[in-house]
Design an enzyme around this catalytic site. Structure first.
Site, PDB file in Angstrom:
ATOM      1  N   GLU A 286       0.834  -1.210   0.000  1.00  0.00           N
ATOM      2  CA  GLU A 286       0.000   0.000   0.000  1.00  0.00           C
ATOM      3  C   GLU A 286       0.862   1.252   0.000  1.00  0.00           C
ATOM      4  O   GLU A 286       1.171   1.809   1.061  1.00  0.00           O
ATOM      5  CB  GLU A 286      -0.932   0.009   1.223  1.00  0.00           C
ATOM      6  CG  GLU A 286      -2.000  -1.057   1.140  1.00  0.00           C
ATOM      7  CD  GLU A 286      -3.075  -0.936   2.217  1.00  0.00           C
ATOM      8  OE1 GLU A 286      -2.915  -0.125   3.157  1.00  0.00           O
ATOM      9  OE2 GLU A 286      -4.076  -1.670   2.122  1.00  0.00           O
ATOM     10  N   GLU A 378      -6.142  -7.230  -1.127  1.00  0.00           N
ATOM     11  CA  GLU A 378      -6.463  -7.151   0.306  1.00  0.00           C
ATOM     12  C   GLU A 378      -7.756  -6.370   0.480  1.00  0.00           C
ATOM     13  O   GLU A 378      -7.968  -5.346  -0.154  1.00  0.00           O
ATOM     14  CB  GLU A 378      -5.329  -6.440   1.062  1.00  0.00           C
ATOM     15  CG  GLU A 378      -5.597  -6.321   2.561  1.00  0.00           C
ATOM     16  CD  GLU A 378      -4.530  -5.527   3.311  1.00  0.00           C
ATOM     17  OE1 GLU A 378      -3.324  -5.784   3.100  1.00  0.00           O
ATOM     18  OE2 GLU A 378      -4.921  -4.643   4.096  1.00  0.00           O
TER      19      GLU A 378
HETATM   20  C1  IDC Z   1      -3.078  -3.990  10.314  1.00  0.00           C
HETATM   21  C2  IDC Z   1      -3.298  -5.161  11.236  1.00  0.00           C
HETATM   22  C3  IDC Z   1      -2.986  -4.769  12.653  1.00  0.00           C
HETATM   23  C4  IDC Z   1      -1.595  -4.180  12.699  1.00  0.00           C
HETATM   24  C5  IDC Z   1      -1.455  -3.030  11.697  1.00  0.00           C
HETATM   25  C6  IDC Z   1      -0.059  -2.443  11.632  1.00  0.00           C
HETATM   26  O1  IDC Z   1      -4.616  -5.620  11.080  1.00  0.00           O
HETATM   27  O2  IDC Z   1      -3.080  -5.874  13.511  1.00  0.00           O
HETATM   28  O3  IDC Z   1      -1.336  -3.680  13.993  1.00  0.00           O
HETATM   29  O4  IDC Z   1      -1.773  -3.506  10.422  1.00  0.00           O
HETATM   30  O5  IDC Z   1       0.832  -3.333  11.087  1.00  0.00           O
HETATM   31  C7  IDC Z   1      -4.033  -2.207   5.664  1.00  0.00           C
HETATM   32  C8  IDC Z   1      -2.707  -2.858   5.695  1.00  0.00           C
HETATM   33  C9  IDC Z   1      -2.631  -3.897   6.788  1.00  0.00           C
HETATM   34  C10 IDC Z   1      -3.394  -3.453   8.011  1.00  0.00           C
HETATM   35  C11 IDC Z   1      -4.874  -3.352   7.649  1.00  0.00           C
HETATM   36  C12 IDC Z   1      -5.791  -2.989   8.807  1.00  0.00           C
HETATM   37  O6  IDC Z   1      -2.328  -3.412   4.454  1.00  0.00           O
HETATM   38  O7  IDC Z   1      -1.260  -4.118   7.098  1.00  0.00           O
HETATM   39  O8  IDC Z   1      -3.245  -4.449   9.009  1.00  0.00           O
HETATM   40  N1  IDC Z   1      -4.998  -2.377   6.579  1.00  0.00           N
HETATM   41  O9  IDC Z   1      -5.437  -1.753   9.346  1.00  0.00           O
HETATM   42  N2  IDC Z   1      -4.459  -1.337   4.778  1.00  0.00           N
HETATM   43  C13 IDC Z   1      -5.692  -0.906   5.132  1.00  0.00           C
HETATM   44  C14 IDC Z   1      -6.048  -1.565   6.277  1.00  0.00           C
END
Ligand code: IDC
Length: 460
Positions: A286, A378
Site C-alpha cells: 500500500e 487485500e
Molecule cells: C493492520 C493489522 C494490525 C496491525 C497493523 C499495523 O490488522 O493488527 O497492527 O496492520 O501493522 C491495511 C494494511 C494492513 C493493516 C490493515 C488494517 O495493508 O497491514 O493491518 N490495513 O489496518 N491497509 C488498510 C487496512
C-alpha cells in the site's frame, strides 16, 4: 424450472429457497425476478433478488415488489437504493448496475425484519412493467460440468488478458481467497492443519503471504523471511492453491524506501519459484503519502528483476493512497489509465475496508474495471483500522460487485488476531480445530460462506 405459485404453496420462508416470480410458460416480456432467502433467524432474514432484464436495454431502473405480510420491513440493503412505503418496496439501480442490457441481471439484497410469517414478495416489476418472464432455473444441471481438480490443476499458469486474469485456456477467472496476517506475528496460524482447512473446507483458490518489510519483518532477517515465504509457497502449491507473495510495505509509504530490499527479495524468490505455476508477485502492498509517478518508477525497476528470473508470472502493482487507485488521496483511476506502468502481464491492486470505503470506491472500481486489470489483493469487512464491527451490507455489496466483474480477491485476515477483520477467534491458532464453525468470527463465517461456493473455471 421452478414455479412461483407451487413454491409459495410449499412455504416461501424456508431458508435457501429460491422462487421465480412469474409463470415460466409465458413468453418472456420485460423482466424476471428471482427471490432467495439466504438465511433466517428469529425476527430477521437476509434475502437476495436477482432481476433480469428481458426487454430492451435500460439505462436506469427501479424494481418494485410487494411484501405480503404487514410485518415485513427492509432494514438495510445493498447494490440498490432501497425504500419502503407500507407494503411496497422499491430498489433503484446504482452506478455499477444501472445499465442493464437485454438478458443482463443485477443481484441485489437486503437484511429484513418480520413479525408474523415471512412469505416471499409478490408483484415484481421493473420500471413499472410486471416481471412475468422466466429465466433458467439456476439449480438445473449446468451444461458444462464444473471442472474437477484443484484451482492450480484446472487453471495452470495464469496471465493477464485484456483487463482480466486468465487461465491456461485463455479464459477469465476469478480467484477467491485469504491473506495471512503479518507472518512475523502469526506464524502459528500457517501450519498443515490450518492450510488444509483453507484448501479443503474453505475451498480457497489462493493464499496471500503478507511479508511485512518493516515492523519486525523482512528488514530484520532477510534470509529467514525469504525462507518462510518460500515454505508457504510450497504449502499452497501442495494444496493446489495460488500463492500471492506480498512485499507488505506500509510504513513508510514510499515503496522506493525499500527499493534495494525489493530487488534483493524478488530476485531471490523469483529465481527459486520460476518453474512453479502457482506464484503471483505483489511488489508493494500500500503506497501512501507518495505520488503515482514515484510508485510507477519503483514498479519499473522491480518488475524487470522479477522478469529476468521468472518471465511469465503475473505481477501486481500497488496504487496510490493505500492501493485505492488514488481515491483516498483525492485522486482517481485516471492517473493510472493515463500513465500506466510500462510492463506487460501486470495488474493493479485495489484495497478496501467495507466499513470505511463505500459507494465512491465501488463506483471507482466499476468504472476502472473496464480499463485496468484490477486485483483486490487485500480487503476487510470492517473499518480501515482492521478492527470494529463487520459492515455486512457493504461487504456483501463489494463481494457481489467483485463477483460480477470477475475481480480476484484476498481477505484480510486468515488469522486469530484480536480484531474484527480476523477470520478466527483469538486463541484458535494454538489449537488444532480450524474447521468447525465455533472457531470462526462473524467476518470468518461470512468469508467462508462466500469463498467455499463452487468456482467457475472455464476449461475450453
Ligand atoms: C493492520 C493489522 C494490525 C496491525 C497493523 C499495523 O490488522 O493488527 O497492527 O496492520 O501493522 C491495511 C494494511 C494492513 C493493516 C490493515 C488494517 O495493508 O497491514 O493491518 N490495513 O489496518 N491497509 C488498510 C487496512
Amino acid at each position: 424450472m421452478k414455479r412461483l405459485l407451487a413454491l409459495l404453496a410449499t412455504g416461501a420462508s424456508v431458508v435457501g429457497l429460491t422462487v421465480l416470480a412469474g409463470p415460466p410458460a409465458q413468453a418472456a416480456t420485460g423482466c424476471s425476478a428471482e427471490y432467495t432467502i439466504t438465511s433466517q433467524w428469529a425476527g430477521g432474514f437476509q434475502a437476495g433478488v436477482k432481476v433480469t432484464n428481458l426487454g430492451d436495454p435500460v439505462s436506469d431502473w427501479t424494481l418494485g415488489f410487494t411484501m405480503p405480510d404487514g410485518g415485513q420491513r427492509v432494514v438495510q440493503g445493498w447494490n440498490a437504493t432501497w425504500s419502503q412505503s407500507g407494503s411496497t418496496v422499491t430498489a433503484r439501480g446504482v452506478d455499477w448496475n444501472r445499465t442493464l442490457a437485454t438478458g443482463a441481471s443485477a443481484d441485489l439484497g437486503f437484511v429484513g425484519s418480520f413479525t408474523g410469517s415471512n412469505p416471499a414478495p409478490t408483484s415484481f416489476s421493473l420500471n413499472g412493467v410486471a416481471c412475468t418472464g422466466s429465466v433458467t432455473d439456476p439449480t438445473d444441471p449446468p451444461t458444462d460440468p464444473p471442472a474437477t481438480g484443484t484451482p492450480t490443476d484446472v487453471n495452470g499458469q495464469l496471465h493477464v488478458c485484456g483487463v482480466h486474469l486468465c487461465n491456461q485456456y485463455d479464459r477469465p477467472v476469478q480467484l477467491r481467497g485469504m491473506s495471512t496476517h503479518g507472518i512475523q506475528w502469526f506464524g502459528s496460524c500457517y501450519g498443515d492443519a490450518s492450510l488444509d482447512a483453507l484448501a479443503d473446507d474453505w475451498k480457497s483458490d489462493l493464499l496471500r503471504v503478507a511479508m511485512y518489510v518493516q515492523e519486525d519483518g523482512y528488514e530484520t532477517d532477510p534470509e529467514g523471511f525469504t525462507r518462510q515465504v518460500n515454505r508457504l509457497v510450497d504449502m499452497a502449491e501442495a494444496r493446489g492453491m495460488y500463492a500471492l507473495i506480498d512485499f507488505h510495505t506500509l510504513t513508510p509509504g514510499d515503496p522506493n524506501y525499500n527499493l534495494d530490499r525489493a530487488k534483493t527479495f524478488f530476485s531471490s524468490v523469483a529465481a527459486r519459484n520460476a518453474d512453479k505455476k502457482n506464484v503471483i508477485y505483489e511488489i508493494a502492498n500500500e503506497p501512501n503519502g507518495v505520488s503515482w509517478a514515484a510508485v510507477k518508477n519503483y514498479a519499473e525497476q522491480v518488475i524487470p528483476v522479477i522478469r529476468a528470473a521468472d518471465p511469465d508470472a503475473v505481477v501486481i502493482v500497488g496504487t496510490r493512497g493505500w492501493s485505492s487507485l488514488g481515491v483516498s488521496d483525492g485522486s482517481n483511476e485516471s492517473e493510472v489509465v493515463n500513465n500506466p506502468v510500462n510492463a506487460t502481464n501486470i495488474m493493479y491492486a485495489f484495497h478496501f475496508y467495507a466499513a470505511s470505503h463505500k459507494d465512491i470506491y465501488r463506483a471507482t472500481v466499476s468504472r476502472a474495471a473496464s480499463q485496468l486489470p484490477l486485483f483486490v489483493s487485500e480487503f476487510g469487512t470492517v473499518s480501515a483500522t482492521g478492527g470494529g464491527a463487520v459492515d455486512r451490507a457493504s461487504s456483501i455489496a463489494w463481494l457481489d460487485l467483485l463477483d460480477q466483474l470477475k475481480i480476484s480477491y484476498a481477505n484480510w485476515t486468515f488469522s486469530d488476531a484480536d480484531e474484527g477483520s480476523a477470520a478466527f477467534k483469538p486463541g484458535t491458532c494454538n489449537g488444532s480445530d480450524f474447521s468447525s464453525s465455533a472457531v470462526l468470527t462473524e467476518s470468518g463465517a461470512l468469508l467462508k460462506s462466500r469463498i467455499s461456493t463452487a468456482d467457475n473455471f472455464p476449461t475450453s
